[in-house]
Motif scaffolding. Structure first.
Motif, PDB file in Angstrom:
ATOM      1  N   LEU A  59       0.922   6.133   6.273  1.00 28.22           N
ATOM      2  CA  LEU A  59       1.053   4.736   6.667  1.00 28.22           C
ATOM      3  C   LEU A  59       1.485   4.643   8.124  1.00 28.22           C
ATOM      4  O   LEU A  59       2.284   5.439   8.612  1.00 28.22           O
ATOM      5  CB  LEU A  59       2.071   4.036   5.771  1.00 28.22           C
ATOM      6  N   VAL A  60       0.945   3.666   8.834  1.00 29.61           N
ATOM      7  CA  VAL A  60       1.213   3.509  10.264  1.00 29.61           C
ATOM      8  C   VAL A  60       2.277   2.435  10.470  1.00 29.61           C
ATOM      9  O   VAL A  60       2.140   1.315   9.966  1.00 29.61           O
ATOM     10  CB  VAL A  60      -0.070   3.120  11.013  1.00 29.61           C
ATOM     11  N   LEU A  76      -8.792   7.820   3.422  1.00 26.36           N
ATOM     12  CA  LEU A  76      -9.541   6.588   3.648  1.00 26.36           C
ATOM     13  C   LEU A  76     -10.947   6.849   4.171  1.00 26.36           C
ATOM     14  O   LEU A  76     -11.682   5.897   4.438  1.00 26.36           O
ATOM     15  CB  LEU A  76      -8.781   5.699   4.641  1.00 26.36           C
ATOM     16  N   TRP A  77     -11.302   8.122   4.345  1.00 28.04           N
ATOM     17  CA  TRP A  77     -12.577   8.441   4.985  1.00 28.04           C
ATOM     18  C   TRP A  77     -13.761   7.939   4.163  1.00 28.04           C
ATOM     19  O   TRP A  77     -14.700   7.357   4.712  1.00 28.04           O
ATOM     20  CB  TRP A  77     -12.683   9.954   5.188  1.00 28.04           C
ATOM     21  N   PHE A 117      -3.047  -0.359   5.086  1.00 28.46           N
ATOM     22  CA  PHE A 117      -2.222   0.846   5.018  1.00 28.46           C
ATOM     23  C   PHE A 117      -1.250   0.907   6.192  1.00 28.46           C
ATOM     24  O   PHE A 117      -1.294   1.814   7.020  1.00 28.46           O
ATOM     25  CB  PHE A 117      -3.111   2.082   4.943  1.00 28.46           C
ATOM     26  N   THR A 118      -0.401  -0.099   6.260  1.00 26.34           N
ATOM     27  CA  THR A 118       0.656  -0.149   7.261  1.00 26.34           C
ATOM     28  C   THR A 118       1.998   0.062   6.572  1.00 26.34           C
ATOM     29  O   THR A 118       2.194  -0.333   5.416  1.00 26.34           O
ATOM     30  CB  THR A 118       0.636  -1.490   8.019  1.00 26.34           C
ATOM     31  N   SER A 166       0.840  -1.190   0.000  1.00 20.95           N
ATOM     32  CA  SER A 166       0.000   0.000   0.000  1.00 20.95           C
ATOM     33  C   SER A 166       0.879   1.244   0.000  1.00 20.95           C
ATOM     34  O   SER A 166       2.049   1.205   0.378  1.00 20.95           O
ATOM     35  CB  SER A 166      -0.932   0.014   1.213  1.00 20.95           C
ATOM     36  N   ASP A 167       0.282   2.345  -0.407  1.00 14.18           N
ATOM     37  CA  ASP A 167       1.001   3.615  -0.417  1.00 14.18           C
ATOM     38  C   ASP A 167      -0.015   4.747  -0.372  1.00 14.18           C
ATOM     39  O   ASP A 167      -1.127   4.623  -0.899  1.00 14.18           O
ATOM     40  CB  ASP A 167       1.868   3.727  -1.680  1.00 14.18           C
ATOM     41  N   LEU A 168       0.359   5.818   0.279  1.00 15.89           N
ATOM     42  CA  LEU A 168      -0.504   7.004   0.371  1.00 15.89           C
ATOM     43  C   LEU A 168       0.300   8.244   0.022  1.00 15.89           C
ATOM     44  O   LEU A 168       1.299   8.541   0.680  1.00 15.89           O
ATOM     45  CB  LEU A 168      -1.071   7.154   1.793  1.00 15.89           C
ATOM     46  N   GLU A 169      -0.127   8.956  -1.010  1.00 14.04           N
ATOM     47  CA  GLU A 169       0.480  10.247  -1.309  1.00 14.04           C
ATOM     48  C   GLU A 169      -0.108  11.315  -0.389  1.00 14.04           C
ATOM     49  O   GLU A 169      -1.082  11.073   0.330  1.00 14.04           O
ATOM     50  CB  GLU A 169       0.255  10.596  -2.785  1.00 14.04           C
TER      51      GLU A 169
END
Length: 591
Positions: free
Chosen positions: A579-580, A330-331, A241-242, A35-38
């Motif tokens: 990411l956590v 992610l909301w 999303f880790t 996973s990845d989050l910009e």
């Protein structure tokens, strides 16, 4: 005997062709990021910004060795995520603008085509793999600040304000004793008084001395609730999303942590207490009241009225105002289109406690499956109790034994008919998607959890008989020693459950059926030994610890904590913008 030894060796050390059980860090780094989050905030700050969370599925078009590696590693679903399905949070208007310009596409008009083409191009360049988007949720700058309040939001707000006003009025009347005496309907108003409810919460003395034997139930309720909340917090750490999913996967190599991942049956203690308290309290009250079959609907309605208002408010909040409380990449997927959408659709099922039989109701206050199952078990238990209460001891023994065997056969038959695992294991992809056939078809169904309640019914009859005959063994040292072992025995059962999380061939159908049929009853018998030990007074020092008055308040608050804790987990998950990391600190922070 030789076959048995071979099976045990194969269970511990064997590997099947086509499945990869372990990858070193070098090999793992070849895999695409799960996973990845910009940067979400930066994307939403620009004019016309569009941010999408896309779920990708990899496919092999050129006999790629990397795809084979991904497929074989993902096939070991007991310990690994599915790396053929990836999650990407991407600012389309920034990352994909060149792709859209080169392809002659308009981002707003052709958003789906641009998103899939852009991500597919990235995967081909970096890994030589193709990907298709099978699901997406997008936020637009133009829609971000719009608050869409509907009829159901206003209804919940009205109910909430009404309850708040009743609490304020009731508290004022409780403080001002003289004025309270002049107000009609004071009993109803007093139910909402904060001071009065606080007194009830902190009161330790039992109104009926015979009920004091269950004081240690507060300790077990508190401990069980803590471990349940701890397990649910794992959703924050083990979701898709880790930052380091490989570290989370390595946790399955630890024997201690595998016990944690196998601990979902800890809720069986509550089912046991349902049967125990139902039988014992009814038998005690029958000494001074005459009960008949006609009272069963009244008992069921009173229980429904006791549980439903608070549970309904939590579900209604999830369905209405919770979706307005935040934002993030992610909301939309977790809250707006996830829990809020399902709570609106299946609110009726939560009110009538049948939501555990609806497979599509996955994320709407998902922990309330237990309340539904417990209510169904309670209804069955009260019918059973009234059917056997005036019968002979021999009849009761035969009837309860037969019912226990039937309740043990039910989960075993589910495993056989639907080819399920022995129990619902917390696999990595279960944390990621909350979708698991073993959970929906085996774990949450009321009839599959009846066994512990049957043991509780039998224990209630036994405790009542022991108390009537004043049988006690206060100096029984062996009993005292065994009572110290109650919690370790629970852990031993969980350890045997954890043995199913292993590298190698899937356990045989017979073994899975055997364990599915017996593990709930084992929890019940261990809890029964504790309950009998309390009555026979051979718990010694362990009884003193478990009956410590400090357990009373958290024990009484456990139902509220159980209902509310997942709201905070969902809010934290939905508002996540990065990411956590997987760490013990993060786990403790959310607990």
């Amino acid at each position: 005997m030789c076959k048995l030894c071979f099976y045990l060796v194969f269970l511990c050390f064997g590997q099947c062709f086509g499945v990869i059980y372990h990858l070193n860090e070098t090999e793992y780094e070849k895999l695409p990021r799960l996973s990845d989050l910009e940067n979400y905030e930066k994307c939403m700050e620009e004019s016309g910004g569009i941010y999408c969370v896309a779920h990708l599925e990899l496919y092999n078009y050129s006999n790629s060795k990397l795809y084979t590696l991904i497929r074989e590693y993902s096939d070991h679903a007991l310990k690994h995520y599915n790396y053929t399905k990836l999650d990407r949070g991407i600012c389309v208007t920034q990352t994909c603008k060149n792709y859209a310009r080169n392809s002659g596409l308009d981002i707003n008009r052709d958003l789906a085509v641009v998103l899939e083409g852009c991500l597919n191009e990235t995967m081909i360049k970096k890994y030589g793999l193709s990907a298709r988007v099978y699901n997406k949720n997008c936020d637009k700058k133009s829609d971000k600040n719009q608050l869409h309040i509907d009829f159901y939001d206003y209804v919940f707000l009205g109910v909430f304000v009404t309850l708040l006003m009743l609490a304020l009025i009731g508290s004022f009347c409780e403080v001002d004793k003289n004025q309270k005496k002049e107000i009609s309907g004071k009993t109803f108003i007093a139910c909402f008084s904060v001071p009065e409810n606080y007194k009830q919460l902190t009161a330790i003395d039992q109104s009926d001395p015979r009920m004091s034997i269950f004081k240690s139930a507060h300790a077990f309720r508190t401990l069980a609730s803590f471990f349940i909340v701890h397990a649910h917090v794992g959703l924050m750490i083990g979701s898709a999303f880790t930052a380091d999913p490989h570290t989370f996967e390595k946790a399955y190599e630890s024997a201690v942590l595998r016990i944690t991942f196998s601990g979902m049956n800890i809720v069986q203690y509550f089912f046991f207490m349902t049967g125990l308290l139902l039988t014992y309290i009814t038998l005690v009250k029958a000494e001074t009241h005459r009960f008949s079959w006609k009272i069963i609907p009244t008992i069921i309605v009173l229980r429904w009225w006791r549980l439903t208002p608070s549970a309904a408010m939590v579900v209604a909040f999830s369905a209405t105002w919770m979706r307005h409380l935040g934002s993030g990449p992610l909301w939309t997927s977790w809250i707006v289109n996830g829990s809020s959408h399902q709570c609106r659709r299946y609110f009726w099922a939560h009110i009538f406690y049948v939501n555990n039989y609806i497979p599509e109701d996955v994320v709407c206050v998902f922990q309330t499956w237990y309340i539904a199952a417990d209510t169904q078990i309670f209804i069955a238990a009260i019918v059973i109790h009234f059917a056997i209460r005036n019968r002979s001891t021999k009849f009761k023994t035969i009837a309860l034994t037969a019912l226990l065997l039937l309740s043990m056969a039910s989960p075993a038959l589910h495993v056989w008919w639907q080819d399920l695992d022995a129990f619902s294991m917390q696999k990595p992809d279960v944390y990621r998607t909350l979708i698991d056939d073993n959970f929906r078809r085996l774990h949450v169904l009321g009839h599959n959890n009846l066994g512990c309640c049957i043991v509780g019914l039998a224990t209630g009859h036994l405790i009542y008989w022991l108390q009537q005959n004043k049988i006690q063994y206060p100096n029984f040292r062996i009993g005292n020693l065994l009572c110290w072992c109650v919690i370790p025995m629970f852990i031993v059962v969980l350890y045997f459950s954890s043995l199913f999380i292993h590298d190698g061939e899937r356990p045989s159908l017979a073994l899975r059926m055997l364990f599915a049929g017996t593990n709930r009853a084992l929890f019940g018998f261990i809890a029964a030994f504790w309950a009998v030990g309390v009555v026979m007074n051979f718990n010694g020092c362990s009884k003193a610890i478990m009956e410590w008055p400090g357990w009373v308040v958290p024990g009484r608050l456990s139902y509220g904590v159980y209902l509310l804790h997942n709201i905070f987990i969902e809010l934290g998950q939905g508002m996540r913008t990065q990411l956590v990391p997987v760490s013990f600190y993060n786990m403790c922070r959310w607990c």
